[in-house]
Design an enzyme around this catalytic site. Structure first.
Site, short mmCIF file in Angstrom:
data_model
loop_
_atom_site.label_atom_id
_atom_site.label_comp_id
_atom_site.label_asym_id
_atom_site.label_seq_id
_atom_site.Cartn_x
_atom_site.Cartn_y
_atom_site.Cartn_z
N GLY A 11 0.84 -1.21 0.00
CA GLY A 11 0.00 0.00 0.00
C GLY A 11 0.87 1.25 0.00
O GLY A 11 1.91 1.29 0.65
N THR A 24 18.06 7.83 -3.85
CA THR A 24 18.70 8.19 -5.12
C THR A 24 19.86 9.16 -4.90
O THR A 24 20.99 8.93 -5.38
CB THR A 24 17.65 8.84 -6.06
OG1 THR A 24 16.57 7.93 -6.20
CG2 THR A 24 18.24 9.16 -7.42
N ARG A 72 0.67 -4.98 -5.39
CA ARG A 72 0.85 -6.22 -4.61
C ARG A 72 0.86 -7.34 -5.66
O ARG A 72 -0.12 -7.51 -6.37
CB ARG A 72 -0.29 -6.39 -3.61
CG ARG A 72 -0.28 -5.31 -2.52
CD ARG A 72 -1.38 -5.55 -1.49
NE ARG A 72 -1.25 -4.62 -0.37
CZ ARG A 72 -2.10 -3.61 -0.12
NH1 ARG A 72 -3.14 -3.41 -0.90
NH2 ARG A 72 -1.92 -2.83 0.92
N GLY A 102 5.94 -2.56 3.43
CA GLY A 102 5.56 -3.14 4.71
C GLY A 102 6.07 -4.56 4.88
O GLY A 102 6.99 -4.99 4.16
N ASP A 103 5.47 -5.32 5.77
CA ASP A 103 6.00 -6.64 6.12
C ASP A 103 6.00 -7.62 4.94
O ASP A 103 6.96 -8.37 4.75
CB ASP A 103 5.28 -7.23 7.35
CG ASP A 103 3.77 -7.28 7.18
OD1 ASP A 103 3.26 -6.71 6.20
OD2 ASP A 103 3.11 -7.90 8.03
N THR A 126 4.50 2.40 5.48
CA THR A 126 3.09 2.00 5.66
C THR A 126 2.44 2.96 6.64
O THR A 126 3.07 3.34 7.64
CB THR A 126 2.95 0.55 6.17
OG1 THR A 126 1.60 0.38 6.66
CG2 THR A 126 3.91 0.20 7.29
N ASP A 128 0.25 2.15 8.65
CA ASP A 128 -0.25 1.39 9.81
C ASP A 128 0.67 1.41 11.04
O ASP A 128 0.23 1.07 12.13
CB ASP A 128 -0.49 -0.08 9.41
CG ASP A 128 -1.49 -0.23 8.28
OD1 ASP A 128 -2.33 0.67 8.12
OD2 ASP A 128 -1.43 -1.24 7.55
N ASP A 130 2.83 -0.71 11.77
CA ASP A 130 2.72 -2.05 12.35
C ASP A 130 3.98 -2.91 12.14
O ASP A 130 3.88 -4.11 11.91
CB ASP A 130 1.48 -2.77 11.77
CG ASP A 130 1.55 -2.91 10.25
OD1 ASP A 130 2.42 -2.29 9.63
OD2 ASP A 130 0.73 -3.65 9.70
N ARG A 172 -5.21 -1.90 9.47
CA ARG A 172 -5.21 -3.36 9.34
C ARG A 172 -5.46 -4.01 10.70
O ARG A 172 -6.44 -3.69 11.32
CB ARG A 172 -3.88 -3.81 8.73
CG ARG A 172 -4.10 -4.79 7.62
CD ARG A 172 -2.92 -5.11 6.76
NE ARG A 172 -1.61 -4.86 7.28
CZ ARG A 172 -0.53 -5.51 6.88
NH1 ARG A 172 -0.65 -6.47 5.99
NH2 ARG A 172 0.65 -5.20 7.33
O1 F6P Z 1 -1.59 -1.30 4.94
C1 F6P Z 1 -2.12 -0.06 4.61
C2 F6P Z 1 -3.62 -0.15 4.44
O2 F6P Z 1 -4.12 1.14 4.09
C3 F6P Z 1 -4.38 -0.71 5.64
O3 F6P Z 1 -4.57 0.25 6.66
C4 F6P Z 1 -5.66 -1.18 4.99
O4 F6P Z 1 -6.24 -2.22 5.72
C5 F6P Z 1 -5.18 -1.66 3.64
O5 F6P Z 1 -3.93 -1.04 3.39
C6 F6P Z 1 -6.12 -1.34 2.50
O6 F6P Z 1 -5.58 -1.88 1.34
P1 F6P Z 1 -6.12 -1.60 -0.14
O7 F6P Z 1 -5.71 -0.21 -0.49
O8 F6P Z 1 -5.50 -2.63 -0.96
O9 F6P Z 1 -7.61 -1.71 -0.03
#
Ligand code: F6P
Length: 322
Positions: A11, A24, A72, A102-103, A126, A128, A130, A172
């Protein structure tokens, strides 16, 4: 090492552009060539690369999103997908990679290293917050500020109509955005996945507020709460408590966009710079974190295994101050 690549993955998060710029310009200053990879691992599989010079990363520090785009990739989860990706890197003479994500992105980077020997360093990007081993991730501060601004506006109308609002924020399965947003916006309560939500306790609190002649109330709900999202929780509360008219707002993706705060720009600049330095000293499979205002290296295995615990004192503070 002569050539490195940088990409954003998962994301998007405000501040990613500042991170790309820092990677860069640091790399160029150290005499390295830099390649940008479009659309994360999917772009790597397709060989969608762009050479980066100092001017290509001009005028982006203030922009939200990521100019390299992000994705993704399902294909990269397969051994064959990673082999295709590695072949493109090798053909381009790319020996090392900085991944801002992220992870899941770090797990992908670790697999690329294990199977193809590419040196990999991550920057936590991210909203989050997290990831373990860093006090802040790139984008979190901006997302919280965006949510707080939205809730200030909701408060005006909540108060004018004497309404109860349930506001759902992202995160999340983590409650960091909810907690900080709740504290900064003076919410009545914050419901997070890290603690059990008791609907009856929440109702008692709302009833007490009514007795104190409160005009309105705002409850922040983390999207991963164990009792469900804001709509579910509003419904459960309304079955037993309807003294206030109830409204639900899901803030959604507005939390992911917008110009990064100064905090996120500085964090991303420091992390991008440290990521290149880490590569040059031979580090791999590590994420750059910020601990007590210092840049540190955290093994991917630790960073993505679990996230930091929510500060219980801050959760208590929401209750004390509401
Ligand atoms: O990981 C970032 C995030 O925005 C989360 O807070 C949320 O659950 C998820 O991504 C939403 O993902 P997408 O944009 O693929 O709907």
């Amino acid at each position: 090492m002569k050539k490195i690549a940088v990409m954003t993955s998962g994301g998007d998060a405000p501040g990613m552009n500042a991170g790309i710029r820092a990677v860069t310009r640091t790399a160029l200053q150290k005499g390295l060539e830099v390649v940008g990879i479009y659309r994360g691992y999917q772009g790597m599989i397709e060989g969608d690369f762009i050479p980066l010079d100092r001017f290509r990363v001009s005028n982006i520090i203030q922009r939200g999103g990521t100019f390299l785009k992000t994705a993704r990739s399902e294909e990269f989860r397969t051994v064959e997908g990673r082999a295709k990706a590695a072949a493109h890197l090798k053909k381009e003479g790319i020996e090392a990679l900085v991944v801002i994500g992220g992870d899941g992105s770090f797990r992908g980077a670790a697999a690329l290293h294990a199977e193809h020997g590419i040196q990999v360093v991550g920057c936590p990007g991210t909203i989050d917050n997290d990831l373990y081993g860093t006090d802040y991730t790139i984008g979190y501060d901006t997302a919280v500020n965006t949510a707080v601004q939205a809730i200030d506006q909701i408060r005006d109308t909540a108060d004018s109509h004497n309404r109860l609002f349930f506001v759902e924020v992202m995160g999340r399965d983590a409650g960091f955005i909810a907690l900080r947003t709740g504290l900064a916006s003076g919410a009545e309560s914050v419901l997070v996945p890290e603690t059990t939500t008791y609907i009856d306790e929440l109702i008692t609190k709302l009833e007490e507020g009514r007795k104190l002649k409160k005009a309105s109330a705002i409850i922040i709900v983390a999207e991963g709460d164990d009792e469900g999202g804001a709509l579910d929780i509003a419904k459960k509360v309304n079955e037993k408590f309807d003294a206030w008219e109830t409204k639900v707002t899901v803030l959604g993706h507005i939390q992911r966009g917008g110009s990064p705060t100064a905090f996120d720009r500085i964090l991303a600049s420091r992390m991008g710079n440290s990521a290149v330095e880490a590569l040059l000293k031979g580090s791999t499979n590590v994420m750059i974190g910020q601990r007590n205002n210092e840049m540190v290296e955290v093994p991917f295995t630790q960073a993505s295994k679990h996230h930091e615990t929510l500060n219980p004192h801050l959760l208590e503070l929401v209750e004390i101050l509401s």
